[in-house]
Design an enzyme around this catalytic site. Structure first.
Site: not given
Ligand code: 5GP
Ligand code: MG
Length: 388
Positions: A212, A287, A326, A332, A344
């Site tokens: 995204k 969401r 990532r 993160r 998630r």
């Protein structure tokens, strides 16, 4: 009361020296409120304040920069004992503004025990007014009032009354008479409104790692959109240890969602502060169906709507691999733990699936294959947007 709702045309009386439309930087603005009408409104505010305070010596506090012209014209029309000072506030404008207001020039000492009247150029969401209330709260003022030249009552969602205002205006972005567009236009004697071509507002969704952010970056440039990634805004605030950041921290760490009210407030600020863009890409919100409804109703209040919702589809296993990669680079924590990633995904499946039905029902839902070369995926998205 001076009302100006939905009647801009009646103010389009052109006189010598008054241009019907102007260009500032990359935008066109049309004449909206001529100086003569503005000065009548200033007179009205001055008369009302004088009625209440002429026997006192109030301290007027102008809010820089926008209010400088209003303050000058107001004081010329307030010929009673008074004092004047200024404050200067500014919203953070990092990667996105967050509704956090920074104090650049603080209140003077002399406000203790005094009648204080804030002179503001314009009240929009009410964030600035709220900040001024907080600034004044510990200062032992006798009382204080807000006097705004322009008041966007439709979108004001503050808890405090706007005690005096000159003109109530609909939700338009205006410049002139002290108000700027990217710092220009403050010297215009008349007020102009943004000539707004039709907008494109998108919701982009897809599981974490679906691309995204990458795609939004391309769409943003191509269509002059602003990308609002709720996750990025919250992370920016967490990094800077703001109140909003601390609040968000606890939820995001657990892979949970930030409460709706917090996010909606943040989105409202983003939209309000970026009149220059041709639309928004909402990413990470909504969401849930409840959030989609909340978004629709807040956009409707701004005379906006979602034009399309695009889901970037990708296989779970591909995404897990991408996210772990990532996580190594970004650090993160929520991208470094496979269990958290899968949690998630589950949450996405459970809570987001009904959104497809919601937007499908509105005829706005589109799917795009999110696997492949980045430019190919961009082309798939553009093919949809170009039909809007
Ligand atoms: P609020 O904090 O109420 O959302 O917004 C107040 C501030 O936002 C104003 O002091 C002004 O700086 C800016 N603002 C809000 N609406 C407009 C507008 O229509 N034109 C311009 N130029 N600035 C605005
Ligand atoms: Mg201002």
């Amino acid at each position: 009361m001076g009302r100006l709702k939905e009647k801009p045309k009646s103010y389009l009386r052109t006189t010598i020296g008054m241009k019907k439309s102007i260009t500032l930087l990359d935008k066109q603005f049309d004449l909206y409120i001529p100086e003569s009408e503005i000065l009548k409104a200033v007179q009205k505010v001055a008369d009302e304040v004088a009625r209440d305070y002429r026997d006192e010596v109030p301290v007027f506090i102008g809010v820089l920069n926008g209010a400088f012209m209003f303050v000058a014209d107001f004081l010329k029309r307030y010929q009673h004992p008074c004092e004047l000072s200024f404050v200067k506030l500014s919203s953070y404008r990092g990667l996105t503004s967050t509704g956090i207001v920074e104090t650049l020039l603080d209140l003077p000492e002399q406000v203790a025990g005094r009648h204080v009247i804030i002179l503001e150029d314009i009240v929009d969401t009410g964030r600035t007014v709220q900040e001024l209330y907080h600034m004044l709260a510990g200062r032992n003022v006798k009382d204080f009032k807000i006097a705004a030249l322009f008041y966007k009552s439709e979108i004001y969602n503050g808890e405090y009354p706007i005690d005096y205002f000159g003109l109530e205006i609909p939700n338009r972005f205006i410049v002139g008479y002290g108000l700027d567009y990217n710092e220009q236009g403050r010297n215009l004697r008349d007020v102009y409104q943004l000539n707004k071509p039709s907008m494109i507002n998108l919701v982009l969704f897809g599981k974490p790692g679906a691309g995204k952010g990458t795609q939004a970056a391309f769409l943003k440039d191509r269509y002059n959109l602003m990308h609002i990634s709720t996750g990025d805004v919250f992370r920016f605030n967490m990094k800077n240890g703001t109140e909003l950041g601390k609040l968000a921290q606890s939820y995001i760490d657990k892979g949970e969602l930030v409460p709706d009210a917090v996010t909606i407030n943040m989105l409202q600020d983003e939209v309000a502060k970026h009149p220059e863009v041709s639309g928004f890409i909402f990413d990470g919100f909504p969401r849930t169906t409840a959030q989609a409804e909340a978004l629709d109703s807040f956009l409707e209040g701004r005379d906006m709507k979602i034009d399309a919702t695009i889901a970037l589809d990708a296989d779970d296993e591909v995404l897990v691999a991408r996210l772990l990669e990532r996580g190594k680079i970004s650090g993160r924590s929520d991208d470094q733990d496979e269990a958290k990633i899968r949690y998630r995904f589950d949450e996405y499946n459970q809570k987001t699936a009904p959104l497809k039905a919601y937007y499908h029902g509105q005829g706005k839902f589109h799917n795009v294959n999110g696997i492949g070369e980045i430019p190919d995926i961009t082309a798939r998205l553009a093919a949809i947007i170009d039909t809007l």
